[in-house]
Design a protein around this motif. Structure first.
Motif, short mmCIF file in Angstrom:
data_model
loop_
_atom_site.label_atom_id
_atom_site.label_comp_id
_atom_site.label_asym_id
_atom_site.label_seq_id
_atom_site.Cartn_x
_atom_site.Cartn_y
_atom_site.Cartn_z
N GLN A 1 10.15 -18.98 33.84
CA GLN A 1 11.33 -19.45 33.15
C GLN A 1 12.47 -19.57 34.15
O GLN A 1 12.75 -18.65 34.89
N THR A 2 13.04 -20.69 34.11
CA THR A 2 14.19 -20.88 34.98
C THR A 2 15.41 -20.31 34.31
O THR A 2 15.73 -20.66 33.19
N MET A 3 16.00 -19.39 34.99
CA MET A 3 17.14 -18.71 34.39
C MET A 3 18.31 -18.78 35.36
O MET A 3 18.37 -18.06 36.33
N SER A 4 19.18 -19.67 35.09
CA SER A 4 20.33 -19.80 35.97
C SER A 4 21.32 -18.70 35.67
O SER A 4 21.15 -17.89 34.76
N TYR A 5 22.35 -18.69 36.40
CA TYR A 5 23.35 -17.66 36.22
C TYR A 5 24.03 -17.77 34.86
O TYR A 5 24.37 -16.78 34.23
N GLU A 6 24.17 -19.00 34.40
CA GLU A 6 24.79 -19.18 33.09
C GLU A 6 23.93 -18.58 32.00
O GLU A 6 24.42 -17.92 31.09
N TYR A 7 22.63 -18.83 32.11
CA TYR A 7 21.75 -18.26 31.10
C TYR A 7 21.74 -16.75 31.18
O TYR A 7 21.59 -16.07 30.18
N LEU B 1 24.28 -14.94 31.98
CA LEU B 1 25.49 -14.52 31.29
C LEU B 1 25.30 -14.58 29.78
O LEU B 1 25.70 -13.68 29.04
N LEU B 2 24.68 -15.67 29.36
CA LEU B 2 24.44 -15.83 27.93
C LEU B 2 23.54 -14.73 27.40
O LEU B 2 23.75 -14.16 26.32
N TYR B 3 22.54 -14.41 28.20
CA TYR B 3 21.61 -13.35 27.82
C TYR B 3 22.33 -12.02 27.70
O TYR B 3 22.14 -11.26 26.74
N GLN B 4 23.20 -11.77 28.66
CA GLN B 4 23.96 -10.51 28.61
C GLN B 4 24.88 -10.48 27.41
O GLN B 4 25.02 -9.46 26.75
N ALA B 5 25.50 -11.62 27.14
CA ALA B 5 26.41 -11.66 26.00
C ALA B 5 25.64 -11.44 24.70
O ALA B 5 26.10 -10.74 23.79
#
Lengths: 93, 554
Positions: free
Chosen positions: B302-308, B310-314
């Motif tokens: 799974q490609t998980m960029s930094y934005e994702y 952040l979204l995951y953490q949120a």
């Protein structure tokens, strides 16, 4: 001043958690660097402009073949805004 | 553009208003400026340092060139490398063709300019071309990206594709000696010391009869010579030590030794599955994740960029908050219920656990001295119980005699109760009636005869003899004969002395000249009771007259 100070200042001024402040700064830095890498320039209002400038090629062992070998380094330049300069030159007059 | 992007992301991730997000954005840079002004330096993680520097007129506009101080930005190494990497990648995708063309041009110019090469034999030119070609291969393999990698034979001229070239050992290409120097050495030993020109020339001529320097001292097996070790093409270009190091790092010893760029992404994430968790690719800022249970392939990653991220953490934060909210709410609810139960426990106790009260209770209005039928209360009920207990005690002692008159006495009691209920008289009196009925039930016939005195038998109508004395049905009092032979009137009985004394006061006020008294009686389980009596009369008639007077006034 470092990032921790900046985070604390943001958290106090805007009544948010330090975690959120850290994430906001991370987003900003990430966007800024991405734009800089993509476009080669990134301008921030009232702050300054970041630019990527390519240095001239340096000679090395491959130069005798006359090729243009990409051994150059790209330098990131920052041109501060007038407001920035006014702020830091307040005391010195 | 940058401001809009960042503000949008802040609004999206942190659910702030536009105004708040813009304020945050502006405040970040204002804080940096302030920090630089105060401390002369601002170090921002992952970005760089802003350092105050005295101006030399460069990199600032003309209108602010008069300022003494300016700001220099020193990026962090990662940012610097990223910027370099982008340019490098963009450059080398175009470069191989230009390198080849330029190398051929260079060879031609060298051929023309160098008189020695020009005047030498055609073989020498071939040697130079071969050297240039090998260098081109090296450059190409270093520079060319993996997608554009092709075997070296593709770039070779048609006449140079000779099978003997593949058999060349790697040591032959390490020397940088020029062909002129090599040609000057004519000794057979020099040939075996690794001069490139001689070896290549010998191979091109393909003379198996010629022997190297080592061949004079060793016995060679002809079969082995027929199938010599063919080093992979990569090793002809890259030093073997570097390849071994590369293999150690990438752990792909089993693979074929083809050349791969050190910047190639697949070599870092080779899909071995031994590395778990996050792993950053060299040419990409994305993060690739796979888990232990799954086979690491491209489809599963799974490609998980930094934005994702952040979204995951949120999302995780929101989930945690919601759970915490539920737990806290449940705890508060439970605690409040328990608290309410504790607070209102007396009320609940009164509602659910108090014994059921009989209707035949009374409340005496102390001020008026009248007896009314109102809400039942355990206090007033007590007087009846007291009397009943006394009667029961008597009945127990006389139990053998009660059997004969039980039926008659019961009928009498029922009649008395009916009469009193019809007349709606005070309940205390009813209780006395009940007490009397009980007493009648337990009264022995023998006791009734001696209790009645001859001088009062004519006036005994309406009186019922019980354990205490004579119960007056009409006036609802009990006439008790004292030890001195005189009679007194027992008006009521109370469970507390205060109530009894209050009642005595009331009676004394109603009938002046009559002295009241309180008799304390301990009935065991029933408790202590206080009987209110008043007056001393010489005969029961006199007492009865007083009782009638009391009834009239009360």
């Amino acid at each position: 001043m470092n990032t921790v100070d900046l985070i604390n200042k943001l958290a106090v001024n805007h009544d948010i958690t330090t975690g959120r402040a850290e994430m906001i700064i991370s987003i900003l830095v990430e966007r800024l660097t991405e734009k800089l890498k993509k476009d080669g320039t990134a301008k921030v209002e009232n702050f300054g402009e970041f630019m990527v400038q390519q240095k001239e090629n340096q000679s090395d062992s491959y130069m005798k073949f006359g090729e243009i070998f990409p051994s150059s380094r790209n330098q990131i330049m920052f041109i501060p805004d007038k407001k920035f300069l006014e702020n830091i030159n307040k005391d010195s007059g | 553009m940058l401001k809009a992007e960042v503000v949008d992301k802040i609004i999206k991730y942190f659910k702030l208003t536009d105004f708040e997000a813009e304020n945050l954005y502006n405040d970040i840079f204002e804080s940096i400026i302030q920090g630089v002004a105060d401390d002369n330096i601002a170090d921002i993680t992952n970005l760089g340092e802003f350092i105050v520097k005295y101006s030399n007129g460069k990199n600032i506009s003309e209108d602010v060139s008069s300022y003494k101080k300016t700001v220099e930005f020193i990026p962090v190494s990662t940012l610097q490398e990223d910027v370099d990497e982008v340019k490098f990648e963009a450059f080398r995708t175009v470069e191989p063709e230009t390198v080849l063309s330029q190398s051929t041009i260079e060879a031609e110019t060298l051929k023309k300019e160098d008189p020695q090469i020009e005047s030498s034999a055609g073989e020498r030119l071939n040697v130079e071309e071969e050297l240039n070609r090998k260098r081109d291969e090296m450059l190409q393999k270093i520079i060319a990206p993996v997608e554009e990698y092709k075997p070296a034979e593709v770039y070779r001229p048609a006449e140079e594709n000779k099978p003997a070239e593949e058999n060349k050992p790697a040591e032959e290409y390490k020397s940088d000696e020029t062909p002129e120097e090599e040609n000057q050495t004519g000794h057979p030993f020099d040939k075996s010391q690794g001069s490139e020109a001689e070896v290549i020339e010998n191979e091109e001529i393909e003379q198996p009869s010629q022997k190297s320097f080592s061949d004079y001292f060793t016995v060679k097996d002809e079969k082995k010579e027929e199938t010599p070790f063919v080093p992979p093409p990569a090793e002809t270009v890259i030093p073997p030590a570097a390849i071994e190091l590369h293999k150690e790092l990438t752990q792909d010893n089993g693979k074929e030794a083809g050349y791969k760029s050190p910047l190639e992404t697949t070599s870092l994430t080779n899909g071995s599955g031994k590395v778990d968790g996050f792993e950053k690719r060299a040419g990409d800022n994305s993060y690739y994740i796979w888990y232990k249970d799954s086979e690491p392939n491209i489809a599963d990653t799974q490609t998980m960029s930094y934005e994702y991220e952040l979204l995951y953490q949120a999302t995780k934060e929101a989930e945690y908050k919601s759970k915490l909210k539920i737990y806290v709410t449940t705890f508060i609810l439970f605690f409040s219920i328990v608290l309410l139960l504790l607070i209102f426990s007396p009320v609940f106790y009164k509602i659910f656990f108090t014994p059921r009260e009989t209707d035949n209770t009374e409340q005496i209005e102390e001020e008026s001295g009248t007896i009314t039928n109102e809400e039942p209360s355990p206090e007033n009920k007590a007087s009846l119980n007291t009397l009943n207990d006394g009667n029961n005690a008597v009945s127990e002692t006389n139990s053998p005699h009660t059997t004969t008159n039980t039926e008659d006495n019961t009928q009498q009691t029922q009649q008395i109760q009916q009469e009193h209920s019809k007349q709606e008289e005070p309940k205390q009196v009813e209780q006395n009636v009940q007490k009397m009925s009980n007493q009648i039930q337990s009264q022995p016939p023998q006791q009734q005869a001696p209790a009645t005195q001859p001088n009062t038998q004519s006036n005994m109508q309406g009186l019922v003899k019980n354990g205490l004395g004579w119960f007056d049905e009409k006036n609802k009092v009990v006439y008790i004969q004292l030890e001195n032979g005189k009679f007194t009137i027992q008006e009521s009985a109370w469970d507390s002395e205060a109530k009894a004394s209050k009642r005595v006061g009331t009676l004394e006020s109603l009938i002046p000249g009559v002295k009241g008294s309180i008799v304390r009686v301990d009935l065991g389980e029933k408790g202590v009771w206080y009987r209110v009596r008043f007056g001393e009369f010489s005969s029961i008639d006199e007492a009865r007259a007083k009782a009638v007077e009391l009834k009239k006034k009360g």
